[in-house]
Design an enzyme around this catalytic site. Sequence first.
Site, PDB file in Angstrom:
ATOM      1  N   SER A 276     -16.537 -65.144  12.806  1.00 45.66           N
ATOM      2  CA  SER A 276     -15.133 -65.475  13.034  1.00 45.66           C
ATOM      3  C   SER A 276     -14.950 -66.006  14.451  1.00 45.66           C
ATOM      4  CB  SER A 276     -14.261 -64.227  12.854  1.00 45.66           C
ATOM      5  OG  SER A 276     -14.494 -63.341  13.936  1.00 45.66           O
ATOM      6  N   LYS A 277     -13.763 -66.531  14.689  1.00 50.91           N
ATOM      7  CA  LYS A 277     -13.455 -67.046  16.021  1.00 50.91           C
ATOM      8  C   LYS A 277     -13.559 -65.923  17.059  1.00 50.91           C
ATOM      9  CE  LYS A 277      -9.571 -68.968  18.573  1.00 50.91           C
ATOM     10  NZ  LYS A 277     -10.193 -68.595  19.829  1.00 50.91           N
ATOM     11  N   ARG A 278     -13.186 -64.721  16.620  1.00 50.14           N
ATOM     12  CA  ARG A 278     -13.251 -63.576  17.541  1.00 50.14           C
ATOM     13  C   ARG A 278     -14.675 -63.310  18.046  1.00 50.14           C
ATOM     14  NH1 ARG A 278     -11.139 -59.307  14.488  1.00 50.14           N
ATOM     15  NH2 ARG A 278      -9.992 -60.885  13.320  1.00 50.14           N
TER      16      ARG A 278
END
Length: 525
Positions: A276-278
């Site tokens: 994910s972007k996280r």
Amino acid sequence: MTLLTLNNQQPNIPHMERKVRVRFAPSPTGPLHIGGVRTALYNYLFARQHGGTMILRIEDTDSTRFVEGAEQYINESLQWLGIEIDEGVRQGGAYGPYRQSQRSELYGQYARQLLDAGRAYIAFDTPEQLEAKRAEVANFQYDASTRMQMCNSLTLAPEEVTRRIEAGDQYVVRFKIEPGRDVVVDDLIRGRVVINSSVLDDKVIYKSADRLATYHLANIVDDHLMEVSHVIRGEEWLPSAPLHVLLYEALGWTETMPVFVHLPLLLKPDGKGKLSKRDGDRLGFPVFPLEWRDPKTGDVSTGYRERGYLPEAVVNFLALLGWNPGDEREIFSMKELIEAFSFDHCSKKGAKFDFEKAKWFNHEYISATGDAELTRLFRPILAQHVDNPEHFSDEYISRVISLVKSRVNFTGELWEQADFFFQAPQTYAEKDIKKRWKADTPQTLTTLCDILQNVEPFTSEHAEEVVIQWIKDNNLHMGNVMNAFRLTVVGQCTGPHMFDITSLLGKDETLARLRRGIESIQPAE
Ligand code: GLU
């Protein structure tokens, strides 16, 4: 969906007599994720390998999730990476339009066909009614077991249905799933996947509110009309595939149904869950190909391009996330990928995202890229740092690049490695002064100035020969003299071969820096 079962039957994959036509079908709901880029890449490799056609279709049926600028971002990203589109929103083509919001009438026609054939029905349930039902029935699902308790054309009198539609009541069209059937999805990577239709719900395929089909109907209608031969997409779409198979069947298109290929997930670097972007924010790597500015919040997320990646390196490392050539090779140009790629060597298992490996690829590609091309990429970086970028010729920059390119992972690092070729050092590294600047250093370097003054020609080899001889003849400390010399020219005791630096800077500049260093560097206490 946990109920998808794999069994040992051989999948029935039709022979490839069909012309290969594949599509990348992103929804413009934000920046393209690196996983989406890989999907586009695999479609492209497969298309090119078979002399087929690569389509870019924009799936913008969900207006609530539409994001300004996303479509342009998708186009620009693919262009940067060298993933060429044959038919699409920009290129046009015989099967257009390629933006689903411009094809709504078509979908309406097929929704009607399904209604007329009794394979779909109209439902009027409001969001509130559905909510109430969910609160009342645990694990409520709109399907054969519940549809007769709901407000739809199966439970209302035909006149009432007509009356409501004429009165402008909003409705949806739901696909009527017959329970108790094993639905077979044959997938090139996963083999035969079977699911019982009883677990599927009566999906909404059309909404009167925006006169648009939902993803499921629009997606298969377009695949059919665009004569798509292979649907190559991320694993997250596998749960939709049984529904799609049933829709093809209901519309009478089973014969020309595309071959399904569901690609393995891209996993977090530690392998637990989807990337994910996280993860990118947490571990400091981009998950988008290009920089993206969120039009609502103004937040900027960095991209591979802005981080100083070469598109060829990104393509190479993405290609190997989920596919392997079956041997030890790692470096592949696009052309080599097109030749070597095969779904036989794609894994079912998710592919762990390895950012260190991405860096390694970029390092390899930068080292192998021609100095002229790197000079072109370096020009804008130089312009950010100096007032007189035009003062430096391409030839000079290109020689600088040849000395430093093996020392960087990213194009952005070229400046850090090469700044002293464009400006004299402003400061001198403390720790190097401490280690190398002795009481007699100014005097030794003053003599060095006299020596260098007479070196002619001022080439790397000749200067080296003369200076080394002088050090030896005078029993000087090689390490201290050379490092102090370097300190005055570079500002610190690292960098390429010293005499390659001085020959590039030229005699005057080398002497000027030496003299400045002698005057301004104070020995450490
Ligand atoms: N619009 C879907 C997406 O955003 C396409 C899925 C498919 O390729 O069928 O990925």
